[in-house]
Design a protein around this motif. Structure first.
Motif, PDB file in Angstrom:
ATOM      1  N   ARG A  70       0.994  -1.254   0.357  1.00 37.92           N
ATOM      2  CA  ARG A  70      -0.424  -0.116   0.017  1.00 37.92           C
ATOM      3  C   ARG A  70       0.344   1.296   0.170  1.00 37.92           C
ATOM      4  O   ARG A  70       0.885   2.034  -0.518  1.00 37.92           O
ATOM      5  CB  ARG A  70      -1.089   0.343   0.961  1.00 37.92           C
ATOM      6  N   ARG A  73       2.259   1.490  -4.581  1.00 37.71           N
ATOM      7  CA  ARG A  73       0.963   1.255  -5.620  1.00 37.71           C
ATOM      8  C   ARG A  73       0.496   2.612  -5.000  1.00 37.71           C
ATOM      9  O   ARG A  73      -0.515   3.185  -4.478  1.00 37.71           O
ATOM     10  CB  ARG A  73       0.631  -0.003  -5.396  1.00 37.71           C
ATOM     11  N   PRO A  75      -3.718   4.465  -6.421  1.00 36.02           N
ATOM     12  CA  PRO A  75      -4.478   4.621  -6.609  1.00 36.02           C
ATOM     13  C   PRO A  75      -5.061   4.228  -7.551  1.00 36.02           C
ATOM     14  O   PRO A  75      -6.707   3.914  -7.374  1.00 36.02           O
ATOM     15  CB  PRO A  75      -5.505   6.366  -6.743  1.00 36.02           C
ATOM     16  N   VAL A  77      -5.570   1.281  -7.619  1.00 35.62           N
ATOM     17  CA  VAL A  77      -6.292  -0.715  -7.279  1.00 35.62           C
ATOM     18  C   VAL A  77      -7.143   0.251  -6.226  1.00 35.62           C
ATOM     19  O   VAL A  77      -8.396  -0.573  -6.776  1.00 35.62           O
ATOM     20  CB  VAL A  77      -5.331  -0.994  -6.624  1.00 35.62           C
ATOM     21  N   ASP A  78      -7.222   1.069  -6.054  1.00 41.34           N
ATOM     22  CA  ASP A  78      -8.409   0.952  -4.895  1.00 41.34           C
ATOM     23  C   ASP A  78      -9.464   1.652  -6.027  1.00 41.34           C
ATOM     24  O   ASP A  78     -10.718   1.566  -5.145  1.00 41.34           O
ATOM     25  CB  ASP A  78      -7.719   2.387  -3.298  1.00 41.34           C
ATOM     26  N   ARG A  79      -9.469   2.436  -6.818  1.00 43.46           N
ATOM     27  CA  ARG A  79     -10.434   3.054  -7.778  1.00 43.46           C
ATOM     28  C   ARG A  79     -11.129   1.923  -8.012  1.00 43.46           C
ATOM     29  O   ARG A  79     -12.505   1.662  -8.695  1.00 43.46           O
ATOM     30  CB  ARG A  79     -10.147   3.770  -9.256  1.00 43.46           C
ATOM     31  N   ARG A  81     -11.398  -1.079  -7.566  1.00 43.68           N
ATOM     32  CA  ARG A  81     -11.962  -1.750  -6.105  1.00 43.68           C
ATOM     33  C   ARG A  81     -13.022  -1.158  -5.802  1.00 43.68           C
ATOM     34  O   ARG A  81     -14.409  -1.881  -5.502  1.00 43.68           O
ATOM     35  CB  ARG A  81     -11.125  -2.499  -4.815  1.00 43.68           C
ATOM     36  N   ALA A  82     -13.297   0.128  -5.944  1.00 38.30           N
ATOM     37  CA  ALA A  82     -14.716   1.020  -5.827  1.00 38.30           C
ATOM     38  C   ALA A  82     -15.813   0.441  -7.092  1.00 38.30           C
ATOM     39  O   ALA A  82     -16.848   0.830  -6.709  1.00 38.30           O
ATOM     40  CB  ALA A  82     -14.337   2.355  -5.852  1.00 38.30           C
TER      41      ALA A  82
END
Length: 83
Positions: A70, A73, A75, A77-79, A81-82
């Motif tokens: 984390r 990496r 953003p 990946v988080d985008r 997953r959302a």
């Protein structure tokens, strides 16, 4: 540098280069030839999933492998997953 190629829309680029000169240690040259690497003597260091390998098992610890993913990496990946 020969060219710059954008990757996606996240400000990442791949650079295409032309290698003009290579230095090779005498110990990995093929016997009797001054411009061929002997693949039996060459032991490259390869990073795979933050760990360092030769042509077999892990050869040494990697300080990169101790950093939580984390922390470095982007953003994306988080985008993803959302969605």
């Amino acid at each position: 540098m020969v060219a710059e190629h954008p990757v996606g829309d996240g400000g990442i680029a791949a650079f295409e280069v032309r290698v003009l000169r290579v230095w090779v240690h005498d110990e990995i040259l093929k016997d009797g030839v001054d411009d061929h690497v002997d693949p039996d003597r060459w032991r490259p260091l390869i990073m795979s999933f933050q760990k360092l390998y030769g042509l077999g098992p892990q050869v040494r610890e990697s300080s990169l492998a101790r950093i939580p993913e984390r922390a470095y990496r982007g953003p994306d990946v988080d985008r993803a997953r959302a969605v």
